[in-house]
Every structure is written in C-alpha cells, then in structure tokens.
Design an enzyme around this catalytic site. Structure first.
Site, PDB file in Angstrom:
ATOM      1  N   CYS A 185      -4.587  -3.971   3.117  1.00 11.70           N
ATOM      2  CA  CYS A 185      -4.296  -3.691   4.525  1.00 11.70           C
ATOM      3  C   CYS A 185      -5.432  -4.093   5.480  1.00 11.70           C
ATOM      4  O   CYS A 185      -5.628  -5.283   5.757  1.00 11.70           O
ATOM      5  CB  CYS A 185      -3.929  -2.229   4.683  1.00 11.70           C
ATOM      6  SG  CYS A 185      -3.008  -1.858   6.210  1.00 11.70           S
ATOM      7  N   GLU A 241       0.853  -1.179   0.000  1.00 12.18           N
ATOM      8  CA  GLU A 241       0.000   0.000   0.000  1.00 12.18           C
ATOM      9  C   GLU A 241       0.898   1.241   0.000  1.00 12.18           C
ATOM     10  O   GLU A 241       2.011   1.217   0.536  1.00 12.18           O
ATOM     11  CB  GLU A 241      -0.865  -0.045   1.269  1.00 12.18           C
ATOM     12  CG  GLU A 241      -1.893   1.039   1.438  1.00 12.18           C
ATOM     13  CD  GLU A 241      -2.637   0.908   2.774  1.00 12.18           C
ATOM     14  OE1 GLU A 241      -3.721   1.493   2.890  1.00 12.18           O
ATOM     15  OE2 GLU A 241      -2.127   0.222   3.688  1.00 12.18           O
ATOM     16  N   LYS A 283     -10.113   0.328  -1.943  1.00 13.35           N
ATOM     17  CA  LYS A 283     -10.190  -0.215  -0.588  1.00 13.35           C
ATOM     18  C   LYS A 283     -11.573  -0.023   0.030  1.00 13.35           C
ATOM     19  O   LYS A 283     -12.085   1.093   0.107  1.00 13.35           O
ATOM     20  CB  LYS A 283      -9.127   0.458   0.276  1.00 13.35           C
ATOM     21  CG  LYS A 283      -8.952  -0.117   1.675  1.00 13.35           C
ATOM     22  CD  LYS A 283      -7.796   0.598   2.358  1.00 13.35           C
ATOM     23  CE  LYS A 283      -7.468   0.005   3.721  1.00 13.35           C
ATOM     24  NZ  LYS A 283      -6.335   0.727   4.356  1.00 13.35           N
TER      25      LYS A 283
END
Length: 265
Positions: free
Chosen positions: A150, A40, A113
């Site tokens: 993440c 990321e 995301k």
C-alpha cells in the site's frame, strides 16, 4: 506467465475471507494463472474485529499462512496476500504483513510493512508496528517479485531498491482509502513506478465503503494492461512476459543511464 489480481471486500471473520481466497484461487488456477495477488487485509478487516487487533492477529495469523500454503499447493498457483502478524513478541500491536507462497506451498517470505500510513489525517502507527527487516524480493516462476504494501508505493526509493535487488515485477497489495484525488494518485503512482523502473506492476486493492478497488496491471512502459473498477469481488487476469520487459529496458535504458545511486548499495 499469467497473473491474477484478486479484488474483494474482506470482513472481520477470517474463515469467511479464507473461503473467498480459496474460491478465487481456484478460479485463477482454472484460467491458467501462475500467480494470484490479493489485497492488504485479505486475512481480516481491522475495522470489523470485535477484539483488540493484536489478539485477533495472534489467533489468526498462523492458520492464515497455513491456509494460503494449502490453497497454493492444491491449485498449483503462487499466492501473495496481506494480513496482520502477531505473536508473543508483539504484545501491544501486530505487524501489517504480506506473505508470499510458492505454487508448491512453500512460504517464500514474509514482508512487514515499512511505511505506515500516517497521512491524510490517518495514523496507521497507532494500530500496527513498523517493519524494520527491509525490502523483500522473491522468485516466482521466471520473475523476481518485489513485495509492496500500500503506502510503500508512494516512496520511489523503496521500489527502486527492490529493482536494484533484482525485481522485475512489483506486486502491490493495498487498502487504498477513498478521498479527494486519491483515485488519481493510485493510478498515477502505479504507472510512475512501472515507467521509472521499467518493470511490471501488479496491484490489488480491496474494495469497501472506504477503499476504492481499482486493481490493475501496468506493463514496463506504463501501459495499463487491465483494470477493475469498484466491483466488490473481481478477478483480473493478465499475461506478463519477459519479452516486454526486455523491450522496455532496451528502448528506455533508464536503469543503465542514471548517475545517482543509493548510498551503500
């Protein structure tokens, strides 16, 4: 297939980060990798930009994607990396996105995301927009690769959905923040997602004063096949294979044995 996991410390200068990406992709190709996974924020570190993040993202995102495509095509290696995506339709905040590029330079998918890191006294939703396009699986070589960004890794229903969509490898790009128990959470979550889904997990976390590094690869029975520490730049190379996947799903048929399914799937 040989997979490379790239760990480095992104700066606020996109060109510098792209230089690192080029160098590490070339090294991965030289070692025979068919896929390299970057963390990321590989495009730029949000903490080190001098302009509003949405402006920096709008200026950099198209060129960043084009650069990944060119590097993948030049070296014949598929690339997955994270950056900030913005355009005229996102005037206030950018998306925190992953882009997957095939070895011929074709952009396979962009995943925005879904789970923003509003936890541990941090508010990612103040910086970026939440993606709503859903989970994303791409085909790279002989594997179906689910894209995980993440904080997504903390949600087992998210990775299970990726597996229901056909994923047998989870590619995790992260900026895993340091803190009490955080290193243990990272390693435990990666192994748990591999074990409960009997799939490969390939995880890259950036490393910095605030983020832990500790990139690793876990096989479908939860065995850590390779790991990095706090190296400010490191390349982890691991062979993944279909045989280990088939063995795990035969010995541990949890996907066939379950009795509760996600509604609507």
């Amino acid at each position: 297939m040989k997979v490379a996991v790239a760990q480095f410390e992104p700066t606020g200068t996109v060109s510098d980060n792209q230089t690192v990406i080029t160098r590490m992709t070339a090294a991965a190709a030289g070692a025979g990798a068919g896929l390299i996974v970057f963390p990321e924020e590989a495009m730029l570190s949000a903490d080190h930009v001098d302009t509003p993040l949405v402006e920096a993202a709008a200026a950099a995102w198209p060129g960043f994607v084009a650069h990944l495509s060119a590097v993948a095509r030049e070296h014949g290696v598929a690339v997955i990396a994270g950056g900030y995506e913005a355009d005229a339709t996102t005037p206030d905040l950018p998306y925190n996105s992953l882009v997957a590029v095939d070895a011929d330079g074709t952009v396979l998918a962009t995943y925005r995301k879904m789970h923003l890191y509003d936890a541990f006294s941090y508010q990612e939703s103040r910086r970026v927009l939440r993606g709503d396009a859903g989970p994303c699986v791409v085909r790279i070589g002989d594997f179906n690769v689910g894209l995980v960004n993440c904080y997504d890794i903390r949600f087992p229903e998210f990775t299970r959905t990726l597996v229901e969509m056909g994923a047998d490898l989870l590619s995790v790009s992260a900026a895993w923040v340091r803190g009490p128990l955080k290193e243990d959470h990272w390693a435990t979550l990666l192994r748990s997602r591999a074990i409960e889904n009997t799939c490969w997990v390939v995880a890259s976390s950036l490393v910095s004063d605030d983020c832990i590094g500790m990139s690793m690869t876990v096989d479908p029975l939860g065995v850590v096949r390779g790991a990095l520490g706090e190296e400010r730049e490191g390349l982890l190379l691991v062979d993944i294979d279909q045989e280990r996947l088939d063995e795990a799903r035969t010995r541990l048929p949890v996907l066939r044995n379950r009795r509760i399914f996600i509604q609507g799937r």
